[in-house]
Design a protein around this motif. Structure first.
Motif, PDB file in Angstrom:
ATOM      1  N   LYS B 414      26.153  32.402  52.066  1.00  9.40           N
ATOM      2  CA  LYS B 414      26.374  33.394  51.010  1.00  9.40           C
ATOM      3  C   LYS B 414      27.867  33.628  50.758  1.00  9.40           C
ATOM      4  CE  LYS B 414      22.085  34.693  50.099  1.00  9.40           C
ATOM      5  NZ  LYS B 414      21.736  33.242  50.051  1.00  9.40           N
ATOM      6  N   ASN B 415      28.694  33.148  51.696  1.00 11.60           N
ATOM      7  CA  ASN B 415      30.120  33.450  51.635  1.00 11.60           C
ATOM      8  C   ASN B 415      30.937  32.195  51.374  1.00 11.60           C
ATOM      9  OD1 ASN B 415      30.084  36.356  52.303  1.00 11.60           O
ATOM     10  ND2 ASN B 415      29.054  35.604  54.139  1.00 11.60           N
ATOM     11  N   VAL B 416      32.243  32.310  51.453  1.00  6.04           N
ATOM     12  CA  VAL B 416      33.102  31.130  51.374  1.00  6.04           C
ATOM     13  C   VAL B 416      32.805  30.265  52.587  1.00  6.04           C
ATOM     14  CG1 VAL B 416      35.496  30.312  51.362  1.00  6.04           C
ATOM     15  CG2 VAL B 416      34.899  32.433  50.152  1.00  6.04           C
ATOM     16  N   ARG B 417      32.548  28.978  52.367  1.00  2.00           N
ATOM     17  CA  ARG B 417      32.141  28.083  53.437  1.00  2.00           C
ATOM     18  C   ARG B 417      33.368  27.484  54.119  1.00  2.00           C
ATOM     19  NH1 ARG B 417      28.991  29.730  49.101  1.00  2.00           N
ATOM     20  NH2 ARG B 417      26.979  28.651  49.002  1.00  2.00           N
ATOM     21  N   LEU B 418      33.366  27.539  55.464  1.00  2.00           N
ATOM     22  CA  LEU B 418      34.430  26.946  56.278  1.00  2.00           C
ATOM     23  C   LEU B 418      33.791  25.886  57.156  1.00  2.00           C
ATOM     24  CD1 LEU B 418      37.389  27.088  57.387  1.00  2.00           C
ATOM     25  CD2 LEU B 418      36.588  28.914  58.909  1.00  2.00           C
ATOM     26  N   PHE B 419      34.301  24.662  57.115  1.00  2.00           N
ATOM     27  CA  PHE B 419      33.607  23.538  57.766  1.00  2.00           C
ATOM     28  C   PHE B 419      34.600  22.410  58.052  1.00  2.00           C
ATOM     29  CE2 PHE B 419      33.296  23.616  53.191  1.00  2.00           C
ATOM     30  CZ  PHE B 419      33.867  22.411  52.843  1.00  2.00           C
ATOM     31  N   GLY B 420      34.114  21.372  58.714  1.00  2.89           N
ATOM     32  CA  GLY B 420      34.937  20.195  58.944  1.00  2.89           C
ATOM     33  C   GLY B 420      34.779  19.198  57.807  1.00  2.89           C
ATOM     34  N   TRP B 421      35.891  18.532  57.457  1.00  2.00           N
ATOM     35  CA  TRP B 421      35.842  17.528  56.385  1.00  2.00           C
ATOM     36  C   TRP B 421      36.728  16.362  56.792  1.00  2.00           C
ATOM     37  CZ3 TRP B 421      39.664  17.322  51.915  1.00  2.00           C
ATOM     38  CH2 TRP B 421      39.337  16.286  51.023  1.00  2.00           C
ATOM     39  N   CYS B 422      36.222  15.161  56.574  1.00  2.83           N
ATOM     40  CA  CYS B 422      36.940  13.964  57.019  1.00  2.83           C
ATOM     41  C   CYS B 422      38.080  13.593  56.082  1.00  2.83           C
ATOM     42  CB  CYS B 422      35.961  12.782  57.106  1.00  2.83           C
ATOM     43  SG  CYS B 422      35.258  12.350  55.496  1.00  2.83           S
ATOM     44  N   GLY B 423      38.068  14.134  54.878  1.00  7.89           N
ATOM     45  CA  GLY B 423      39.133  13.831  53.922  1.00  7.89           C
ATOM     46  C   GLY B 423      38.715  12.838  52.853  1.00  7.89           C
ATOM     47  N   ALA B 424      37.527  12.238  52.995  1.00  7.42           N
ATOM     48  CA  ALA B 424      37.088  11.251  51.996  1.00  7.42           C
ATOM     49  C   ALA B 424      36.652  11.943  50.698  1.00  7.42           C
ATOM     50  CB  ALA B 424      35.930  10.431  52.550  1.00  7.42           C
ATOM     51  N   GLU B 425      37.040  11.327  49.591  1.00  8.23           N
ATOM     52  CA  GLU B 425      36.715  11.910  48.293  1.00  8.23           C
ATOM     53  C   GLU B 425      35.204  12.004  48.093  1.00  8.23           C
ATOM     54  OE1 GLU B 425      39.010  10.478  45.033  1.00  8.23           O
ATOM     55  OE2 GLU B 425      37.788  11.515  43.536  1.00  8.23           O
ATOM     56  N   LYS B 426      34.500  10.973  48.564  1.00 11.31           N
ATOM     57  CA  LYS B 426      33.044  10.947  48.413  1.00 11.31           C
ATOM     58  C   LYS B 426      32.403  12.154  49.096  1.00 11.31           C
ATOM     59  CE  LYS B 426      29.325   8.014  49.758  1.00 11.31           C
ATOM     60  NZ  LYS B 426      28.943   6.877  50.618  1.00 11.31           N
ATOM     61  N   CYS B 427      32.853  12.441  50.329  1.00  8.28           N
ATOM     62  CA  CYS B 427      32.325  13.604  51.048  1.00  8.28           C
ATOM     63  C   CYS B 427      32.734  14.906  50.345  1.00  8.28           C
ATOM     64  CB  CYS B 427      32.819  13.605  52.494  1.00  8.28           C
ATOM     65  SG  CYS B 427      32.119  12.257  53.474  1.00  8.28           S
ATOM     66  N   GLY B 428      33.945  14.895  49.799  1.00  3.79           N
ATOM     67  CA  GLY B 428      34.413  16.085  49.080  1.00  3.79           C
ATOM     68  C   GLY B 428      33.499  16.409  47.911  1.00  3.79           C
ATOM     69  N   HIS B 429      33.129  15.388  47.127  1.00  2.00           N
ATOM     70  CA  HIS B 429      32.259  15.628  45.979  1.00  2.00           C
ATOM     71  C   HIS B 429      30.852  16.006  46.420  1.00  2.00           C
ATOM     72  CE1 HIS B 429      35.394  14.746  43.252  1.00  2.00           C
ATOM     73  NE2 HIS B 429      35.475  13.454  43.517  1.00  2.00           N
ATOM     74  N   ALA B 430      30.433  15.478  47.589  1.00  2.00           N
ATOM     75  CA  ALA B 430      29.119  15.878  48.130  1.00  2.00           C
ATOM     76  C   ALA B 430      29.133  17.368  48.475  1.00  2.00           C
ATOM     77  CB  ALA B 430      28.777  15.044  49.356  1.00  2.00           C
ATOM     78  N   VAL B 431      30.276  17.837  48.980  1.00  4.54           N
ATOM     79  CA  VAL B 431      30.422  19.272  49.259  1.00  4.54           C
ATOM     80  C   VAL B 431      30.305  20.072  47.952  1.00  4.54           C
ATOM     81  CG1 VAL B 431      32.047  21.074  49.980  1.00  4.54           C
ATOM     82  CG2 VAL B 431      31.782  19.007  51.370  1.00  4.54           C
ATOM     83  N   ASP B 432      31.062  19.626  46.943  1.00  3.43           N
ATOM     84  CA  ASP B 432      31.005  20.306  45.637  1.00  3.43           C
ATOM     85  C   ASP B 432      29.553  20.497  45.194  1.00  3.43           C
ATOM     86  OD1 ASP B 432      33.764  20.115  45.553  1.00  3.43           O
ATOM     87  OD2 ASP B 432      33.823  18.512  44.047  1.00  3.43           O
ATOM     88  N   GLU B 433      28.820  19.412  45.275  1.00  4.40           N
ATOM     89  CA  GLU B 433      27.445  19.422  44.787  1.00  4.40           C
ATOM     90  C   GLU B 433      26.557  20.348  45.609  1.00  4.40           C
ATOM     91  OE1 GLU B 433      24.443  15.815  43.774  1.00  4.40           O
ATOM     92  OE2 GLU B 433      26.583  15.583  43.242  1.00  4.40           O
ATOM     93  N   CYS B 460      32.956  15.875  60.294  1.00  4.12           N
ATOM     94  CA  CYS B 460      32.782  16.103  58.848  1.00  4.12           C
ATOM     95  C   CYS B 460      31.376  16.603  58.557  1.00  4.12           C
ATOM     96  CB  CYS B 460      33.057  14.814  58.071  1.00  4.12           C
ATOM     97  SG  CYS B 460      32.784  14.975  56.294  1.00  4.12           S
ATOM     98  N   VAL B 461      31.294  17.678  57.811  1.00  2.00           N
ATOM     99  CA  VAL B 461      30.006  18.325  57.542  1.00  2.00           C
ATOM    100  C   VAL B 461      29.073  17.406  56.756  1.00  2.00           C
ATOM    101  CG1 VAL B 461      30.649  19.454  55.374  1.00  2.00           C
ATOM    102  CG2 VAL B 461      29.002  20.575  56.898  1.00  2.00           C
ATOM    103  N   ILE B 462      29.617  16.432  56.074  1.00  3.10           N
ATOM    104  CA  ILE B 462      28.793  15.518  55.276  1.00  3.10           C
ATOM    105  C   ILE B 462      28.474  14.235  56.047  1.00  3.10           C
ATOM    106  CG2 ILE B 462      28.693  14.123  53.157  1.00  3.10           C
ATOM    107  CD1 ILE B 462      28.534  17.116  52.574  1.00  3.10           C
ATOM    108  N   CYS B 463      29.505  13.495  56.493  1.00  2.00           N
ATOM    109  CA  CYS B 463      29.271  12.167  57.063  1.00  2.00           C
ATOM    110  C   CYS B 463      29.324  12.140  58.583  1.00  2.00           C
ATOM    111  CB  CYS B 463      30.259  11.155  56.490  1.00  2.00           C
ATOM    112  SG  CYS B 463      31.951  11.371  57.117  1.00  2.00           S
ATOM    113  N   GLY B 464      29.791  13.250  59.200  1.00  2.00           N
ATOM    114  CA  GLY B 464      29.827  13.306  60.650  1.00  2.00           C
ATOM    115  C   GLY B 464      31.024  12.606  61.276  1.00  2.00           C
ATOM    116  N   ALA B 465      31.923  12.061  60.457  1.00  2.00           N
ATOM    117  CA  ALA B 465      33.083  11.351  60.995  1.00  2.00           C
ATOM    118  C   ALA B 465      34.046  12.316  61.680  1.00  2.00           C
ATOM    119  CB  ALA B 465      33.806  10.605  59.876  1.00  2.00           C
TER     120      ALA B 465
END
Lengths: 477, 477
Positions: B414-433, B460-465
């Motif tokens: 419900k709030n601003v999400r704080l998470f790990g991200w590997c830096g890949a653009e693909k994962c970034g857009h997956a976060v957006d979505e 990384c919250v998306i790919c686990g890297a």
């Protein structure tokens, strides 16, 4: 840096050159009539704004900010006003590649931005007077020759707007505004004329227009401010009405008060001299410059002493700078005379060991003071400088106005012409033609005390009719 | 006046209503996205500007002013920049009825106005660093929903621009700018996040962009400022080069620092409550309101006593007002709570005869003080109020950030999400979505200390890297 052109013989060359050499304005921006305020110039402009704010606050003016973009539909509501401006405004027609549904005008002045909102703010007589001002950028598509501060396309502009119960209270506001301008001019050491502009030269939409004009040499004048009475000319089309104490709906009367960056141009043009700028202390970006003057021996405690002086003067609220660069003292004197610092403090080994300072003001007066009385000595020297600068400007002002007794003198006079005028438009235009310039209007209050002036206005300089009023004419800037 | 909507359940309704009822902004100007600053609102804006000026002065920034109109030819020199703005700019196409030879852009930001001039100002390494700022109106043709201060078409904007010798000194400037923002936020009682924006969301033309973001409830954030490193991306097309100590010509590196009126919107949005505005003392148009409370008996020396208090507080440099209108005291309390005055002084016959005052701050704390220690009591109360307001905002800030350990949590949080991200653009857009919003970027410095946070960034919250960096995402405003 090269020598400045003669201010007396080539005013505009001198003016352009001093602005460039002292780095007040950068004119190299790639659009005609748009200039850049440098850090140095902006400090003077900001100081001028503070003087304006302080002068109108006691009158009850409050600061606001309205948008710069005005929809065409609002802009066109007052017919004389739009006629006066329609060839002078910039039109915004597109947002990105999309044509706007309603074109937008970049404000040339803000009547048409403010008055639809005033119509919402004013409901009852208890809401009046409404007195607001803003200091903003306004825009005019100038087709004449542009000159920094004097005629530009983006203008730094103070505009006061008031809404009043009736014609009389609006007229009183006009007088109060003129009173505040006396305070402003005093702070800047400027003498000026107040004219009631002829009917055909009023502000578009005004009932009457008073203008503040300053002689600039060779019979020219610069309009540095205006105060207008609008009667109900704007309140009717914009629907600014109020319920009076008896419950009746009435249209308000309005006034405006405008001062532009021209005022700062006038300060520069009036006070400057062959060595460069001469700032009155009130707007000087640097009021006091400290120049360390190393002797032949070791510097000793020169630097700590200069720092002590700078610290104390800063604490006293002065804009002070120590020029500790590598140039020799003479070069620094030259530079800070060019940049117009009102007061220079020379601090050498003798001053340091004796705990004294040598003060030299921008008009060349030199004195000594003990460090014990530093603050009083500096503020005293600045005040004497301000008074002398004002007196010098006053004398120059009077020397630029010339009484003209007969029509033949209108063409031959070298200065601003002061004469009798019957008030007829025909005679006014005859004056314009004879002068090769403009009738500025009738003089408000007593005429300036120039030599040879009769006590009462003589008969009209054109038709000989009496009674006439004192009027002036000048050449275009 | 009617009750305010719930700030928690209907933030924007509350926000619009409080701005209207407290008369900060008038939204009735007849062009979408253009608002009027009332006298009350303008005082807060001017106070904010003073805070900005004071915060950047120690960094060596000097104030300037550049034109609002930029010729199309200059605007188009840096290609990424123009691509980022070409659908957002207003075009000036006509002066009067005359089409302009070169169309003009109303500045959306001033890189393209300033940099042709910087190319003239910068010659040698001794001219660097050049650090200037201006506070001006900028313009964007917003097609999204506009909201006062948050998204408008004419923006009150602070923009700092620096020119540096190399990439490293520019990076150091970025850090110094961030340091000055800490001072600004402290004065306003605001907590915020600093993000390095992802590559695809950088400022057009920037090497990297740091953004200052504030959570605004319901998982939304507001970007209130930015600091950009431009490397030599602008200096090359605009020809900003200098001769280094060895006599070689080099292109300069540049930075910018932008803060808009959104900052004041954030102050209102963060601190306000169900009773109305809550101004931190630093920007409060009225810091102390004095409310005379007449008793049942004769007023006695109530008025002179209130006047003495007002005079003393004004002399102490406070923005103080006595509400001596005809309303009963309760109505005045209500009004000044709505208008957010940090401190109310109640002055009744008891206070007057005992030479005391009753202090009530905007958070409800009530105390008494003797007139002998009036100034100290008032400044002390304001300081305690400021500290408590900051603490309250800090707690609310932390409560609006939520650690998300798994991808499934991105959508449900419900709030601003704080998470790990590997830096890949693909994962970034997956976060957006997943969020239905935007990846704000990686967190600069340590992450905010929210509950349940592991010491190191998780994978990384998306790919686990691994390794990954702390990143956040939020919903669009």
């Amino acid at each position: 840096m090269t020598e400045l052109p003669s201010k007396e013989n080539a005013f505009f060359e001198w003016y352009n050159e001093v602005l460039e050499q002292a780095f007040v304005i950068d004119k190299r921006y790639p659009v005609k009539g748009l200039n850049v305020w440098t850090p140095f110039g902006f400090q003077a402009l900001a100081a001028m704004d503070r003087i304006l704010r302080d002068a109108v606050a006691p009158l009850g003016y409050e600061e606001v900010n309205f948008p710069a973009l005005i929809p065409e539909t609002e802009f066109q509501k007052e017919k004389d006003h739009i006629k006066g401006f329609d060839r002078q405004v910039y039109w915004v027609t597109h947002g990105g590649a999309t044509p706007l549904d309603v074109r937008l005008v970049l404000r040339p002045t803000s009547e048409t931005a403010m008055y639809p909102i005033f119509a919402l703010w004013v409901r009852s007589h208890t809401d009046l007077p409404l007195r607001v001002f803003q200091i903003v950028n306004t825009f005019r598509y100038e087709t004449k020759t542009t000159r920094p501060m004097f005629r530009v396309r983006e203008i730094h502009f103070f505009e006061g707007h008031t809404v009043q119960r009736d014609e009389q209270s609006a007229a009183q506001q006009v007088e109060k505004d003129l009173g505040s301008f006396r305070v402003i001019a005093e702070a800047l050491g400027l003498s000026y004329l107040v004219h009631r502009r002829p009917e055909w030269d009023k502000f578009p939409g005004a009932h009457y227009s008073l203008a503040l004009d300053i002689p600039l040499g060779e019979g020219r004048t610069l309009q540095i401010g205006t105060v207008h009475h609008y009667r109900d000319n704007f309140s009717r089309p914009y629907g600014i009405s109020y319920e009076d104490a008896g419950g009746e709906r009435r249209f308000a009367h309005q006034t405006t008060y405008g001062i532009s960056e021209r005022l700062l141009g006038a300060v520069i043009g009036i006070h400057g001299d062959s060595k460069g700028l001469v700032w009155p202390p009130s707007v000087a970006p640097v009021q006091v410059v400290i120049v360390p003057v190393p002797g032949k021996g070791p510097a000793g405690n020169l630097t700590p002493y200069a720092e002590e002086i700078e610290g104390r003067l800063r604490k006293a609220g002065l804009r002070v700078r120590t020029d500790d660069g590598p140039d020799r003292p003479g070069a620094k004197y030259y530079l800070w005379e060019l940049k117009g610092a009102p007061l220079r403090l020379e601090v050498g080994p003798r001053e340091s060991s004796g705990r004294t300072v040598t003060l030299v003001d921008r008009l060349g007066h030199r004195s000594q003071a003990s460090a014990d009385t530093l603050e009083a000595a500096v503020t005293g020297a600045l005040e004497r400088f301000r008074v002398e600068l004002s007196s010098r400007a006053r004398a120059a002002f009077l020397g630029q106005i010339e009484f003209v007794a007969a029509a033949s003198g209108l063409a031959t006079a070298k200065n601003v012409r002061l004469f009798g005028w019957c008030g007829a438009e025909k005679c006014g235009h005859a004056v314009d033609e004879a002068v090769g310039g403009s009738l500025l209007g009738t003089v408000e209050g007593p005429p300036p005390p120039v030599p040879g002036l009769p006590t009462d206005p003589p008969s009209c300089v054109i038709c000989g009719a009496t009674p006439s009023r004192w009027a002036t004419a000048s050449r275009p800037l």
